[in-house]
Design a protein around this motif. Structure first.
Motif, PDB file in Angstrom:
ATOM      1  N   GLY A  20     -16.865  15.481  80.372  1.00  0.00           N
ATOM      2  CA  GLY A  20     -17.605  14.237  80.157  1.00  0.00           C
ATOM      3  C   GLY A  20     -17.610  13.818  78.701  1.00  0.00           C
ATOM      4  O   GLY A  20     -17.401  12.646  78.371  1.00  0.00           O
ATOM      5  N   HIS A  21     -17.869  14.777  77.791  1.00  0.00           N
ATOM      6  CA  HIS A  21     -17.830  14.480  76.364  1.00  0.00           C
ATOM      7  C   HIS A  21     -16.435  14.012  75.954  1.00  0.00           C
ATOM      8  O   HIS A  21     -16.283  13.064  75.175  1.00  0.00           O
ATOM      9  N   ALA A  22     -15.425  14.708  76.472  1.00  0.00           N
ATOM     10  CA  ALA A  22     -14.049  14.371  76.099  1.00  0.00           C
ATOM     11  C   ALA A  22     -13.690  12.952  76.503  1.00  0.00           C
ATOM     12  O   ALA A  22     -13.014  12.235  75.764  1.00  0.00           O
ATOM     13  N   GLU A  23     -14.139  12.531  77.678  1.00  0.00           N
ATOM     14  CA  GLU A  23     -13.831  11.182  78.144  1.00  0.00           C
ATOM     15  C   GLU A  23     -14.363  10.132  77.170  1.00  0.00           C
ATOM     16  O   GLU A  23     -13.670   9.162  76.840  1.00  0.00           O
ATOM     17  N   VAL A  24     -15.583  10.342  76.686  1.00  0.00           N
ATOM     18  CA  VAL A  24     -16.191   9.385  75.751  1.00  0.00           C
ATOM     19  C   VAL A  24     -15.522   9.459  74.387  1.00  0.00           C
ATOM     20  O   VAL A  24     -15.158   8.436  73.792  1.00  0.00           O
ATOM     21  N   LEU A  25     -15.351  10.673  73.876  1.00  0.00           N
ATOM     22  CA  LEU A  25     -14.803  10.831  72.526  1.00  0.00           C
ATOM     23  C   LEU A  25     -13.351  10.357  72.444  1.00  0.00           C
ATOM     24  O   LEU A  25     -12.937   9.780  71.435  1.00  0.00           O
ATOM     25  N   ALA A  26     -12.594  10.583  73.508  1.00  0.00           N
ATOM     26  CA  ALA A  26     -11.186  10.164  73.496  1.00  0.00           C
ATOM     27  C   ALA A  26     -11.049   8.646  73.455  1.00  0.00           C
ATOM     28  O   ALA A  26     -10.040   8.119  72.965  1.00  0.00           O
ATOM     29  N   ALA A  27     -12.063   7.937  73.946  1.00  0.00           N
ATOM     30  CA  ALA A  27     -12.024   6.472  73.959  1.00  0.00           C
ATOM     31  C   ALA A  27     -12.637   5.865  72.709  1.00  0.00           C
ATOM     32  O   ALA A  27     -12.592   4.639  72.530  1.00  0.00           O
ATOM     33  N   HIS A  28     -13.219   6.690  71.837  1.00  0.00           N
ATOM     34  CA  HIS A  28     -13.897   6.171  70.643  1.00  0.00           C
ATOM     35  C   HIS A  28     -12.891   5.891  69.531  1.00  0.00           C
ATOM     36  O   HIS A  28     -12.073   6.752  69.200  1.00  0.00           O
ATOM     37  N   PRO A  29     -12.926   4.701  68.926  1.00  0.00           N
ATOM     38  CA  PRO A  29     -11.925   4.366  67.900  1.00  0.00           C
ATOM     39  C   PRO A  29     -12.057   5.174  66.615  1.00  0.00           C
ATOM     40  O   PRO A  29     -11.113   5.241  65.832  1.00  0.00           O
ATOM     41  N   ALA A  44      -9.547  25.286  79.332  1.00  0.00           N
ATOM     42  CA  ALA A  44      -9.282  24.796  77.979  1.00  0.00           C
ATOM     43  C   ALA A  44      -7.915  24.133  77.898  1.00  0.00           C
ATOM     44  O   ALA A  44      -7.762  23.060  77.298  1.00  0.00           O
ATOM     45  N   GLU A  45      -6.909  24.754  78.489  1.00  0.00           N
ATOM     46  CA  GLU A  45      -5.556  24.192  78.432  1.00  0.00           C
ATOM     47  C   GLU A  45      -5.464  22.877  79.190  1.00  0.00           C
ATOM     48  O   GLU A  45      -4.789  21.940  78.746  1.00  0.00           O
ATOM     49  N   GLU A  46      -6.162  22.800  80.325  1.00  0.00           N
ATOM     50  CA  GLU A  46      -6.130  21.562  81.107  1.00  0.00           C
ATOM     51  C   GLU A  46      -6.760  20.419  80.326  1.00  0.00           C
ATOM     52  O   GLU A  46      -6.197  19.318  80.247  1.00  0.00           O
ATOM     53  N   LEU A  47      -7.942  20.667  79.719  1.00  0.00           N
ATOM     54  CA  LEU A  47      -8.624  19.610  78.972  1.00  0.00           C
ATOM     55  C   LEU A  47      -7.860  19.258  77.705  1.00  0.00           C
ATOM     56  O   LEU A  47      -7.684  18.082  77.368  1.00  0.00           O
ATOM     57  N   ALA A  48      -7.386  20.268  76.988  1.00  0.00           N
ATOM     58  CA  ALA A  48      -6.635  20.019  75.751  1.00  0.00           C
ATOM     59  C   ALA A  48      -5.367  19.227  76.029  1.00  0.00           C
ATOM     60  O   ALA A  48      -4.986  18.334  75.255  1.00  0.00           O
ATOM     61  N   GLY A  49      -4.714  19.545  77.127  1.00  0.00           N
ATOM     62  CA  GLY A  49      -3.505  18.803  77.475  1.00  0.00           C
ATOM     63  C   GLY A  49      -3.788  17.350  77.772  1.00  0.00           C
ATOM     64  O   GLY A  49      -2.974  16.468  77.461  1.00  0.00           O
ATOM     65  N   ARG A  50      -4.945  17.081  78.339  1.00  0.00           N
ATOM     66  CA  ARG A  50      -5.317  15.711  78.675  1.00  0.00           C
ATOM     67  C   ARG A  50      -5.568  14.881  77.425  1.00  0.00           C
ATOM     68  O   ARG A  50      -5.287  13.676  77.413  1.00  0.00           O
ATOM     69  N   GLN A 281     -23.644   7.384  83.359  1.00  0.00           N
ATOM     70  CA  GLN A 281     -22.195   7.420  83.223  1.00  0.00           C
ATOM     71  C   GLN A 281     -21.553   6.463  84.223  1.00  0.00           C
ATOM     72  O   GLN A 281     -21.836   6.513  85.416  1.00  0.00           O
ATOM     73  N   ARG A 282     -20.697   5.609  83.703  1.00  0.00           N
ATOM     74  CA  ARG A 282     -19.919   4.728  84.558  1.00  0.00           C
ATOM     75  C   ARG A 282     -18.660   4.347  83.786  1.00  0.00           C
ATOM     76  O   ARG A 282     -18.577   4.562  82.575  1.00  0.00           O
ATOM     77  N   VAL A 283     -17.698   3.826  84.472  1.00  0.00           N
ATOM     78  CA  VAL A 283     -16.477   3.328  83.833  1.00  0.00           C
ATOM     79  C   VAL A 283     -16.351   1.861  84.192  1.00  0.00           C
ATOM     80  O   VAL A 283     -16.359   1.498  85.373  1.00  0.00           O
ATOM     81  N   VAL A 284     -16.272   1.009  83.178  1.00  0.00           N
ATOM     82  CA  VAL A 284     -16.171  -0.432  83.374  1.00  0.00           C
ATOM     83  C   VAL A 284     -14.809  -0.898  82.864  1.00  0.00           C
ATOM     84  O   VAL A 284     -14.517  -0.801  81.673  1.00  0.00           O
ATOM     85  N   HIS A 285     -13.965  -1.353  83.779  1.00  0.00           N
ATOM     86  CA  HIS A 285     -12.620  -1.813  83.429  1.00  0.00           C
ATOM     87  C   HIS A 285     -11.860  -0.754  82.635  1.00  0.00           C
ATOM     88  O   HIS A 285     -11.180  -1.041  81.650  1.00  0.00           O
ATOM     89  N   GLY A 286     -12.027   0.502  83.089  1.00  0.00           N
ATOM     90  CA  GLY A 286     -11.293   1.598  82.478  1.00  0.00           C
ATOM     91  C   GLY A 286     -11.914   2.172  81.222  1.00  0.00           C
ATOM     92  O   GLY A 286     -11.350   3.106  80.625  1.00  0.00           O
ATOM     93  N   ILE A 287     -13.078   1.654  80.810  1.00  0.00           N
ATOM     94  CA  ILE A 287     -13.708   2.103  79.563  1.00  0.00           C
ATOM     95  C   ILE A 287     -15.038   2.783  79.886  1.00  0.00           C
ATOM     96  O   ILE A 287     -15.868   2.219  80.604  1.00  0.00           O
TER      97      ILE A 287
END
Length: 342
Positions: A20-29, A44-50, A281-287
């Motif tokens: 969940g944290h990764a999803e938000v942080l990866a989208a942060h400019p 760890a490898e699965e998340l790091a690879g993503r 938590q929600r995703v709006v238009h992919g964000i």
């Protein structure tokens, strides 16, 4: 403090909350996930690879890599303190999932290390960013002096038996009421001085999970208000939401009620009738969107600018102290004073 153009973040713990944290942080400019560490290397490898990050065997190796400005700690509840102390001593900013710690001693040593190092640190009590809760905080002056509060946060049995594998090392109160204690102490602008609590064991123990089915905490605040904090995680999985969350605050001049079970959407299919969650938590238009994202983005801003977060580590330490006292009260059957800071 010099403004960091991009905050390099290492994620410690690659389970549900780590993702969940990764999803938000990866989208942060202004954030970049540079490292992941987990007790389960496959996770760890699965998340790091993503997210395109390096994998480390443990948090010590991650901190020693020199590739992170901040860590996001999403380990099980009882494993937060050591990571926070090590991160502070490494001069790394800290975002930690709730609860801050599960003992007062751990909270005190983490708080001392954080303040000694001068790093930015925040416990992710994301409910302060739920729009209705934030609006309630703004309206509190209309209610007058707080008199009584009630907060319940109850989960379906899916959570302790399937969603997390470490329910026997925490309780429903640590896992759920920590949010509500932070929220109500913030709304009251006060601290709890004494608690009386009860816990009920039975259903989960019979299923091989040694943790209470439910807890109820009666809290007395320093200015005389009282509040009840209820938590349970044995609702049947047929309940239309995984979480049943409700808060009411009564003041001398008014009352506010906050019901989050129905979050503006209802869904009926041949499999059941549900109220999909969207405030946290929600995703709006992919964000990614919602209070969860807003809280993490607040931390990123504070870490980049050196600003004190809305949630201080002292207030999070207080939540730990209240819950530690509640568990002692449930064990002894007696009221327990809440441990203050030295």
């Amino acid at each position: 403090m010099t403004l960091l153009s991009k905050l390099r973040v290492g994620i410690v713990g690659a389970g549900i909350m780590g993702r969940g944290h990764a999803e938000v942080l990866a989208a942060h400019p202004h954030a970049e996930i540079t490292a992941v560490a987990s007790r389960t290397r496959e996770h760890a490898e699965e998340l790091a690879g993503r997210v395109g990050a390096a994998v480390h065997l443990d948090y010590q190796e991650l901190l020693a890599s020199g590739t992170v400005d901040a860590v996001s700690i999403t380990t099980p509840d009882h494993l937060h303190a050591d990571v926070m102390v090590a991160a502070a001593e490494a001069g790394v900013h800290i975002l930690v999932e709730k609860p801050f710690t599960t003992t007062v001693a751990d909270a005190d040593r983490a708080l001392a290390a954080i303040r000694r190092a001068g790093v930015v640190a925040m416990c992710l009590f994301n409910h302060r960013w739920v729009p209705a809760y934030a609006q309630a905080k703004d309206q509190m002056p209309l209610l007058g002096e707080a008199v009584v509060g009630y907060a319940r946060k109850n989960d379906t049995i899916h959570v302790p038996t399937e969603m997390i594998g470490w329910a026997d090392r925490t309780t429903c109160a640590w896992f759920l009421s920590s949010h509500d204690i932070d929220l109500v102490t913030w709304l009251f602008d006060d601290e709890v001085v004494e608690v009386f609590a009860t816990a009920r064991h039975g259903k989960l123990r019979a299923m091989g999970v040694d943790t209470p089915d439910a807890m109820q905490i009666q809290a007395r605040f320093s200015r005389g208000a009282t509040a009840t904090f209820e938590s349970a995680w044995i609702y049947p999985n047929t309940f239309p939401t995984m979480v049943d969350s409700y808060v009411t605050v009564v003041g001398e001049d008014g009352v506010v009620q906050l019901d989050r079970q129905r979050e503006n959407i209802q869904l009926a299919t041949d499999k059941g009738y549900t109220y999909p969650r969207n405030m946290l938590q929600r995703v709006v238009h992919g964000i990614p969107a919602g209070a969860y994202r807003d809280a993490i983005e607040h931390f990123v801003h504070c870490a980049r600018t050196g600003t004190e977060p809305l949630i201080t580590v002292e207030s999070s330490r207080h939540v730990t102290a209240v819950l530690a006292a509640a568990h002692e009260s449930a064990r002894t059957g007696l009221p327990v004073k809440v441990a203050g800071r030295d």
